[in-house]
Design a protein around this motif. Sequence first.
Motif, mmCIF file in Angstrom:
data_model
loop_
_atom_site.group_PDB
_atom_site.id
_atom_site.type_symbol
_atom_site.label_atom_id
_atom_site.label_comp_id
_atom_site.label_asym_id
_atom_site.label_seq_id
_atom_site.Cartn_x
_atom_site.Cartn_y
_atom_site.Cartn_z
ATOM 1 N N PRO A 253 0.874 -1.119 0.074
ATOM 2 C CA PRO A 253 -0.071 0.033 0.070
ATOM 3 C C PRO A 253 0.950 1.145 -0.046
ATOM 4 C CG PRO A 253 0.071 -1.032 2.140
ATOM 5 C CD PRO A 253 0.720 -1.902 1.227
ATOM 6 N N GLU A 254 0.223 2.486 -0.322
ATOM 7 C CA GLU A 254 0.861 3.552 -0.527
ATOM 8 C C GLU A 254 1.334 4.103 1.065
ATOM 9 O OE1 GLU A 254 1.791 5.315 -3.021
ATOM 10 O OE2 GLU A 254 1.029 3.852 -4.366
ATOM 11 N N MET A 255 2.333 4.751 1.248
ATOM 12 C CA MET A 255 2.628 5.451 2.601
ATOM 13 C C MET A 255 1.673 6.197 3.183
ATOM 14 S SD MET A 255 6.649 6.421 1.996
ATOM 15 C CE MET A 255 6.351 7.458 0.873
ATOM 16 N N GLY A 256 1.183 6.004 4.459
ATOM 17 C CA GLY A 256 0.240 6.795 5.187
ATOM 18 C C GLY A 256 -0.210 6.313 6.456
ATOM 19 N N SER A 257 -1.292 6.527 6.833
ATOM 20 C CA SER A 257 -1.842 5.819 8.135
ATOM 21 C C SER A 257 -1.961 4.422 8.069
ATOM 22 C CB SER A 257 -2.985 7.067 8.510
ATOM 23 O OG SER A 257 -3.282 6.340 9.863
ATOM 24 N N SER A 258 -1.769 3.670 9.004
ATOM 25 C CA SER A 258 -1.942 2.373 8.828
ATOM 26 C C SER A 258 -2.969 1.935 10.044
ATOM 27 C CB SER A 258 -0.787 1.481 9.164
ATOM 28 O OG SER A 258 -0.350 1.533 10.442
ATOM 29 N N THR A 259 -3.561 0.784 9.676
ATOM 30 C CA THR A 259 -4.665 0.237 10.662
ATOM 31 C C THR A 259 -4.105 -0.815 11.570
ATOM 32 O OG1 THR A 259 -5.279 -1.606 9.408
ATOM 33 C CG2 THR A 259 -6.525 0.465 9.057
ATOM 34 N N GLU A 260 -2.655 -1.174 11.616
ATOM 35 C CA GLU A 260 -2.071 -2.203 12.292
ATOM 36 C C GLU A 260 -1.469 -1.678 13.471
ATOM 37 O OE1 GLU A 260 -1.494 -1.613 8.844
ATOM 38 O OE2 GLU A 260 -0.843 -3.180 7.797
ATOM 39 N N LYS B 108 3.203 3.157 9.205
ATOM 40 C CA LYS B 108 3.712 2.146 9.386
ATOM 41 C C LYS B 108 4.957 2.312 8.479
ATOM 42 C CE LYS B 108 3.170 -2.774 8.816
ATOM 43 N NZ LYS B 108 2.094 -3.874 8.527
ATOM 44 N N PHE B 109 5.974 1.965 8.596
ATOM 45 C CA PHE B 109 7.154 2.035 7.675
ATOM 46 C C PHE B 109 7.604 0.857 6.599
ATOM 47 C CE2 PHE B 109 11.973 2.227 7.089
ATOM 48 C CZ PHE B 109 11.872 3.494 6.465
ATOM 49 N N LEU B 110 7.510 1.072 5.438
ATOM 50 C CA LEU B 110 7.744 0.125 4.467
ATOM 51 C C LEU B 110 7.220 -1.240 4.636
ATOM 52 C CD1 LEU B 110 11.610 1.114 4.126
ATOM 53 C CD2 LEU B 110 9.712 1.806 2.542
ATOM 54 N N ASN B 111 5.657 -1.155 5.088
ATOM 55 C CA ASN B 111 5.172 -2.438 5.432
ATOM 56 C C ASN B 111 5.715 -3.222 6.474
ATOM 57 O OD1 ASN B 111 3.163 -1.950 3.062
ATOM 58 N ND2 ASN B 111 4.911 -2.286 1.878
ATOM 59 N N LEU B 112 6.439 -2.733 7.305
ATOM 60 C CA LEU B 112 7.386 -3.569 8.430
ATOM 61 C C LEU B 112 7.193 -3.082 9.487
ATOM 62 C CD1 LEU B 112 10.327 -4.910 6.411
ATOM 63 C CD2 LEU B 112 8.213 -6.283 6.711
ATOM 64 N N SER B 113 8.031 -1.765 9.800
ATOM 65 C CA SER B 113 8.028 -1.072 11.199
ATOM 66 C C SER B 113 8.790 -2.226 12.053
ATOM 67 C CB SER B 113 6.674 -0.557 11.505
ATOM 68 O OG SER B 113 6.321 0.458 11.152
ATOM 69 N N SER B 114 10.086 -2.435 12.013
ATOM 70 C CA SER B 114 10.708 -3.691 12.897
ATOM 71 C C SER B 114 11.308 -2.814 14.102
ATOM 72 C CB SER B 114 11.722 -4.136 11.965
ATOM 73 O OG SER B 114 12.800 -3.127 11.586
ATOM 74 N N PHE B 115 11.403 -1.668 14.103
ATOM 75 C CA PHE B 115 11.810 -1.308 15.632
ATOM 76 C C PHE B 115 10.715 -1.185 16.653
ATOM 77 C CE2 PHE B 115 14.990 1.802 12.918
ATOM 78 C CZ PHE B 115 15.864 0.755 12.778
#
Length: 361
Positions: free
Chosen positions: A110-117, A128-135
């Motif tokens: 998805p495009e960058m922006g607010s996430s529901t996760e 969310k960052f690059l579909n991951l947000s690993s930090f």
Amino acid sequence: MKAAVLYEPNTELVIENISIRKPVGREVLVKTVYAGLCHSDLHFIEGLYPHPVPLVPGHEAAGVVEAVGPDVTYVKPGDHVITCLAVFCGTCETCLSGKPAICSNPEVRPEMGSSTELSWEKKPHLNKFLNLSSFAEQMLVHENALAKIRKDMPLDRAALIGCGVLTGFGAVVNTAQLQPGESVAVIGCGGVGMAAVNGAWISGAGQIIAIDTNPDKRQLASKLGATVVIDPSDGDIVAQVLELAPDGVHHAIECLGLKSTAEQAFRMTARGGGATIVGMVPYGLNIEVDGLSLLYERRLQGSFMGGGSFRTDMPRLIELYLQNRLKLDEWISERISLEEINRGFAAMKAGTGMRSVIEFR
């Protein structure tokens, strides 16, 4: 769960308590075990690439599956996995043409922006960052953003494969398609560049020239396969390379993302050779090359996430590591806690050490 949040570019990350929802559909909930600090994260933190904030950065990680959505078929709870930002759909033209790394299907990317996760009590919404947000202590990702790996692979080394190793190694093997005996010059021997050096050695390159200002990195590059090292402070790197390879090198791999070094990479290539730009050139910056040189079939090309298929490439890289051919033990200079993340990025900016990894406990 705890996560590192970026509120504004060029500010320190703040450790916050946030929430993550349960997986639905083809989503997978992963317990983050290790996350590497990558220079690409720093580009976004410093605002060189735009991204909505606040967000949870991080994209190079390995962990253990905790839960799966009802439509997931690839993994199950307890599986060890590496995450990858190059999530693919498997059905679009690029995927079916053998290029899943550049899949652009918005259903999985998805495009960058607010996430529901991700959520928290504060406003505005968390991105969310690059579909991951690993930090963060957990990640919620599409199953096609995961590579399942064998459980005897140390997860701290596996995390490095999630971006730096896959990108550098793949740029040489998949994008540049280096052949045994060919010459290669690698500009910038950070994590990605070091993987390119090691990948060139594993692939049977003849002359491997490693270029970096840091003497410790030049020394490590020699251990990982470089036949010659160059210090840019000794003079123009193109001239230095042409002294070693008068006709130019078959392949130049640029891993810094600078206009100057991208142009130098092209100028040091031989007729019929190619410059592969792996570093993230700042948004909106143009690269200039001599048009006449293109007549001699010299190529200027980019490479994204190693240019291959991470689902197959990552397990193969693990086999190379376990056979002691891919060198990863030398990569990790420091294991830090999530609370020490800003110190880790400060070390990166200072050019000290190779790779800091966050160890989640």
